[in-house]
Design a protein around this motif. Structure first.
Motif, PDB file in Angstrom:
ATOM      1  N   ALA A 354     -20.582   4.181  -8.187  1.00 52.06           N
ATOM      2  CA  ALA A 354     -19.276   4.024  -7.523  1.00 52.06           C
ATOM      3  C   ALA A 354     -18.161   4.082  -8.566  1.00 52.06           C
ATOM      4  O   ALA A 354     -17.141   4.752  -8.374  1.00 52.06           O
ATOM      5  CB  ALA A 354     -19.229   2.706  -6.753  1.00 52.06           C
ATOM      6  N   ILE A 355     -18.384   3.398  -9.692  1.00 51.07           N
ATOM      7  CA  ILE A 355     -17.373   3.371 -10.766  1.00 51.07           C
ATOM      8  C   ILE A 355     -17.117   4.792 -11.272  1.00 51.07           C
ATOM      9  O   ILE A 355     -15.966   5.228 -11.412  1.00 51.07           O
ATOM     10  CB  ILE A 355     -17.824   2.434 -11.913  1.00 51.07           C
ATOM     11  CG1 ILE A 355     -17.790   0.971 -11.441  1.00 51.07           C
ATOM     12  CG2 ILE A 355     -16.952   2.627 -13.156  1.00 51.07           C
ATOM     13  CD1 ILE A 355     -18.518  -0.010 -12.349  1.00 51.07           C
ATOM     14  N   ALA A 356     -18.204   5.533 -11.502  1.00 52.68           N
ATOM     15  CA  ALA A 356     -18.061   6.909 -12.002  1.00 52.68           C
ATOM     16  C   ALA A 356     -17.309   7.773 -10.982  1.00 52.68           C
ATOM     17  O   ALA A 356     -16.432   8.570 -11.360  1.00 52.68           O
ATOM     18  CB  ALA A 356     -19.444   7.496 -12.288  1.00 52.68           C
ATOM     19  N   ALA A 357     -17.627   7.601  -9.710  1.00 54.73           N
ATOM     20  CA  ALA A 357     -16.982   8.416  -8.664  1.00 54.73           C
ATOM     21  C   ALA A 357     -15.487   8.095  -8.559  1.00 54.73           C
ATOM     22  O   ALA A 357     -14.657   8.997  -8.409  1.00 54.73           O
ATOM     23  CB  ALA A 357     -17.672   8.188  -7.321  1.00 54.73           C
ATOM     24  N   ILE A 358     -15.142   6.791  -8.665  1.00 56.24           N
ATOM     25  CA  ILE A 358     -13.720   6.405  -8.567  1.00 56.24           C
ATOM     26  C   ILE A 358     -12.958   6.932  -9.782  1.00 56.24           C
ATOM     27  O   ILE A 358     -11.849   7.457  -9.667  1.00 56.24           O
ATOM     28  CB  ILE A 358     -13.559   4.871  -8.443  1.00 56.24           C
ATOM     29  CG1 ILE A 358     -14.256   4.356  -7.175  1.00 56.24           C
ATOM     30  CG2 ILE A 358     -12.088   4.482  -8.418  1.00 56.24           C
ATOM     31  CD1 ILE A 358     -14.353   2.848  -7.077  1.00 56.24           C
ATOM     32  N   LYS A 359     -13.576   6.827 -10.950  1.00 54.93           N
ATOM     33  CA  LYS A 359     -12.948   7.317 -12.182  1.00 54.93           C
ATOM     34  C   LYS A 359     -12.689   8.825 -12.049  1.00 54.93           C
ATOM     35  O   LYS A 359     -11.582   9.299 -12.347  1.00 54.93           O
ATOM     36  CB  LYS A 359     -13.883   7.038 -13.362  1.00 54.93           C
ATOM     37  CG  LYS A 359     -13.322   7.420 -14.716  1.00 54.93           C
ATOM     38  CD  LYS A 359     -14.172   6.806 -15.834  1.00 54.93           C
ATOM     39  CE  LYS A 359     -13.587   7.117 -17.202  1.00 54.93           C
ATOM     40  NZ  LYS A 359     -14.250   8.233 -17.874  1.00 54.93           N
ATOM     41  N   ALA A 362      -9.882   9.475  -9.632  1.00 57.47           N
ATOM     42  CA  ALA A 362      -8.564   9.137 -10.183  1.00 57.47           C
ATOM     43  C   ALA A 362      -8.093  10.192 -11.177  1.00 57.47           C
ATOM     44  O   ALA A 362      -6.902  10.374 -11.370  1.00 57.47           O
ATOM     45  CB  ALA A 362      -8.624   7.761 -10.841  1.00 57.47           C
ATOM     46  N   GLU A 363      -9.053  10.887 -11.810  1.00 57.32           N
ATOM     47  CA  GLU A 363      -8.692  11.918 -12.786  1.00 57.32           C
ATOM     48  C   GLU A 363      -8.489  13.290 -12.136  1.00 57.32           C
ATOM     49  O   GLU A 363      -8.130  14.254 -12.805  1.00 57.32           O
ATOM     50  CB  GLU A 363      -9.785  12.022 -13.863  1.00 57.32           C
ATOM     51  CG  GLU A 363      -9.750  10.845 -14.824  1.00 57.32           C
ATOM     52  CD  GLU A 363     -11.018  10.720 -15.663  1.00 57.32           C
ATOM     53  OE1 GLU A 363     -11.967  11.527 -15.462  1.00 57.32           O
ATOM     54  OE2 GLU A 363     -11.064   9.813 -16.518  1.00 57.32           O
ATOM     55  N   THR A 364      -8.769  13.377 -10.830  1.00 52.46           N
ATOM     56  CA  THR A 364      -8.615  14.661 -10.136  1.00 52.46           C
ATOM     57  C   THR A 364      -7.207  14.767  -9.568  1.00 52.46           C
ATOM     58  O   THR A 364      -6.822  13.967  -8.724  1.00 52.46           O
ATOM     59  CB  THR A 364      -9.636  14.776  -8.968  1.00 52.46           C
ATOM     60  OG1 THR A 364     -10.926  14.534  -9.495  1.00 52.46           O
ATOM     61  CG2 THR A 364      -9.572  16.146  -8.315  1.00 52.46           C
ATOM     62  N   PRO A 365      -6.423  15.756 -10.050  1.00 56.08           N
ATOM     63  CA  PRO A 365      -5.054  15.885  -9.541  1.00 56.08           C
ATOM     64  C   PRO A 365      -5.074  16.111  -8.031  1.00 56.08           C
ATOM     65  O   PRO A 365      -5.905  16.865  -7.518  1.00 56.08           O
ATOM     66  CB  PRO A 365      -4.522  17.133 -10.262  1.00 56.08           C
ATOM     67  CG  PRO A 365      -5.444  17.357 -11.423  1.00 56.08           C
ATOM     68  CD  PRO A 365      -6.765  16.798 -11.048  1.00 56.08           C
TER      69      PRO A 365
END
Ligand code: HEC
Ligand code: HEC
Ligand code: HEC
Ligand code: HEC
Length: 433
Positions: A354-359, A362-365
């Motif tokens: 979940a952490i990796a997916a949220i990160k 958040a980095e995807t414009p």
């Protein structure tokens, strides 16, 4: 006197009955005396809140010497014990779960009460910003300092400054009232938390106090406001849901997760809350002290073993008083802990993903910020549940059903967080198509 020999047996019987009656009365009287007044008389008068346990030890050598043994324990059990292993090395996923806060730097297995002061001073989690509040559960100096300074001033004083007045690890004054030797609530935060629930510990039974005395420290807590006052988040109740509700209502967070950006809560060591949430043993009236401080015999004296540690080191004494088949119940501990560990591990995998997916989201414009926020809220919710069981020190044994229930919810919430994050990215792609 015995002219008629036939009266001899009658007189003898009367004498025997009287003697037996006296003996029974005496034994009953002794049994109803508080334990501490049996055996040797008190040699010295102990001052109220005396911080130095060796002074109490003059009157109570058995309790004192067993208490000193907490220094010598260093063995491991499958999921606990007293060897201060670095949990971050045993389970590297913890570094990701605690990214951005002190627990990702140092997180050791707990050990005996006599180590408390050394360990709080050595931990990599303490720095120049640490408040004095951190000494609350680590020293026998605290009851007297709380009485002298007040809890608010105690908490406000920086850790390094307050430390000058602290030279004792946990000791007698954290659990007992000098003079009467009864078990007492010594932590003002526990007093306040009970009061908020309309409870007064002074009305509790002795058996209840054999559990509540441990709640002076073995609980979830937080530092409130600028003054860092110690507070137990129990105003709505002590279940994980009620604790979460409380934290959400006051909009509290311990840190912002370095990778997911979620506002997080670090759970501490909620042994009391998990145990008292309707566990089989709690419902049966069994106390913490029944398993962790079993009665021991030294010649004619019976006393509570103050060498508090994992009951797996002495199951015959810890469980054998109530369970006839000790091997069977110890086998149950292993089975329960293995099951809880497997379930907990699945929650951790879900959280890490979940952490990796949220990160990534958040980095995807252009990823949907609303969905990312929802994912973060789910991350917080999932992780505080996982941590409630992970930070609790029995690997689920204290309340297996509740532990598995909470972990199942943690995994579900973490997967929902992951899904939201993936959707947040998906929504950009469909929008840009
Ligand atoms: C029915 C017996 C029983 C009761 C009651 C009980 N415990 Fe435990 N406790 C255990 C067992 C078994 C373990 C697991 C030990 C292990 O994994 O080595 C444990 C583990 C712990 C640990 C971690 C020990 C370690 O080795 O790291 C702490 C701390 C603890 N209990 C505190 C408490 C507190 C506080 C209470 C009351 C709120 C309580 N326990 C009630 C049996 C009990
Ligand atoms: C004044 C605070 C305080 C009170 C009261 C307290 N504890 Fe602890 N306990 C601690 C701290 C702090 C540690 C960890 C010490 C360390 O790792 O340096 C600890 C450690 C333990 C451990 C782990 C020991 C080991 O060898 O791994 C057990 C078990 C335990 N406590 C049980 C209890 C029980 C049962 C009670 C109530 C009878 C109780 N504690 C009351 C603060 C407290
Ligand atoms: C972590 C809490 C804790 C600490 C610290 C502690 N005790 Fe106790 N003590 C207990 C509990 C729990 C009992 C059992 C009380 C009961 O059954 O009523 C107990 C019982 C006693 C008793 C009654 C007789 C017995 O053995 O059951 C004496 C005396 C006593 N403790 C002395 C001491 C002394 C001296 C120290 C310091 C060296 C000390 N205690 C430290 C929790 C503690
Ligand atoms: C003061 C008494 C007491 C002590 C000490 C005690 N137990 Fe129990 N235990 C009970 C009672 C009462 C039950 C409820 C079921 C029953 O009546 O057998 C129970 C139930 C259990 C169960 C079944 C749980 C369930 O949900 O059905 C296990 C497993 C167990 N105990 C393990 C232990 C272990 C391990 C220890 C020692 C660390 C221990 N107990 C110490 C009284 C005790």
């Amino acid at each position: 006197m015995f002219k008629n020999p036939k009266t001899i047996p009658i007189v003898l019987s009367v004498i025997i009955v009287i003697l037996a009656g006296t003996l029974v009365a005496l034994l009953l009287f002794m049994k109803n005396q508080p334990l501490q007044t049996r055996g040797v008389p008190n040699l010295i008068e102990i001052a109220a809140m005396e911080p130095d346990s060796s002074v109490w030890g003059i009157n109570f050598p058995n309790q004192y010497t067993t208490f000193l043994q907490t220094e010598t324990n260093n063995a491991r059990t499958p999921y606990g014990g007293s060897d201060p292993v670095q949990k971050l090395d045993v389970d590297p996923r913890l570094r990701t779960l605690f990214a951005g806060m002190a627990f990702s730097k140092d997180y050791k297995e707990d050990r005996g009460h006599r180590w408390s002061l050394t360990d709080v001073r050595e931990t990599g989690r303490v720095n120049e910003k640490t408040p004095g509040t951190c000494y609350s559960c680590k020293s026998a100096n605290t009851p007297m300092l709380w009485a002298e300074m007040g809890a608010a001033e105690f908490a406000r004083t920086p850790f390094s400054e307050l430390g000058k007045q602290i030279d004792q690890p946990i000791g007698c004054a954290n659990c007992h009232e000098a003079g009467t030797m009864r078990l007492i609530v010594t932590n003002p935060a526990l007093e306040a938390a009970l009061q908020a629930q309309g409870k007064d510990w002074r009305t509790f039974t002795r058996q209840e106090m054999r559990t509540v005395v441990c709640a002076n420290c073995h609980v979830e807590y937080y530092f409130a406001g600028e003054g860092k006052l110690l507070v137990f988040p129990w105003a709505k109740g002590t279940s994980i849901e009620k604790i979460e509700e409380f934290y959400n209502e006051i909009d509290f967070s311990d840190w912002t997760h370095a990778e997911s950006g979620a506002k997080m809560i670090k759970m501490q060591h909620p042994e009391y809350e998990l145990y008292s949430a309707g566990s089989t043993h709690f419902n049966a009236g069994v106390a913490c002290a029944d398993c962790h401080m079993p009665y021991t015999r030294d010649g004619a004296v019976k006393f509570s073993n103050h060498n508090v540690h994992s009951p797996l080191f002495n199951p015959a004494a810890s469980c054998g008083t109530c369970h006839t088949d000790v091997d069977y119940v110890v086998g149950r501990v292993t089975a329960i802990q293995n099951q809880v560990w497997v379930t907990m591990s699945a929650s951790e995998d879900a959280l890490v993903e979940a952490i990796a997916a949220i990160k990534a989201a958040a980095e995807t414009p252009g990823a949907d910020p609303q969905l990312i926020e929802e994912a973060r809220a789910l991350h917080r919710s999932a992780q505080l549940r996982w941590d409630f069981i992970a930070a609790e020190n029995s690997m689920g044994f204290h309340n297996p059903e509740e532990a598995l229930r909470i972990l199942a919810a943690a995994t579900d919430l973490a997967r929902q967080a992951q899904l939201k994050a993936v959707l947040a990215v998906g929504s950009t792609q469909s929008a840009s198509r």
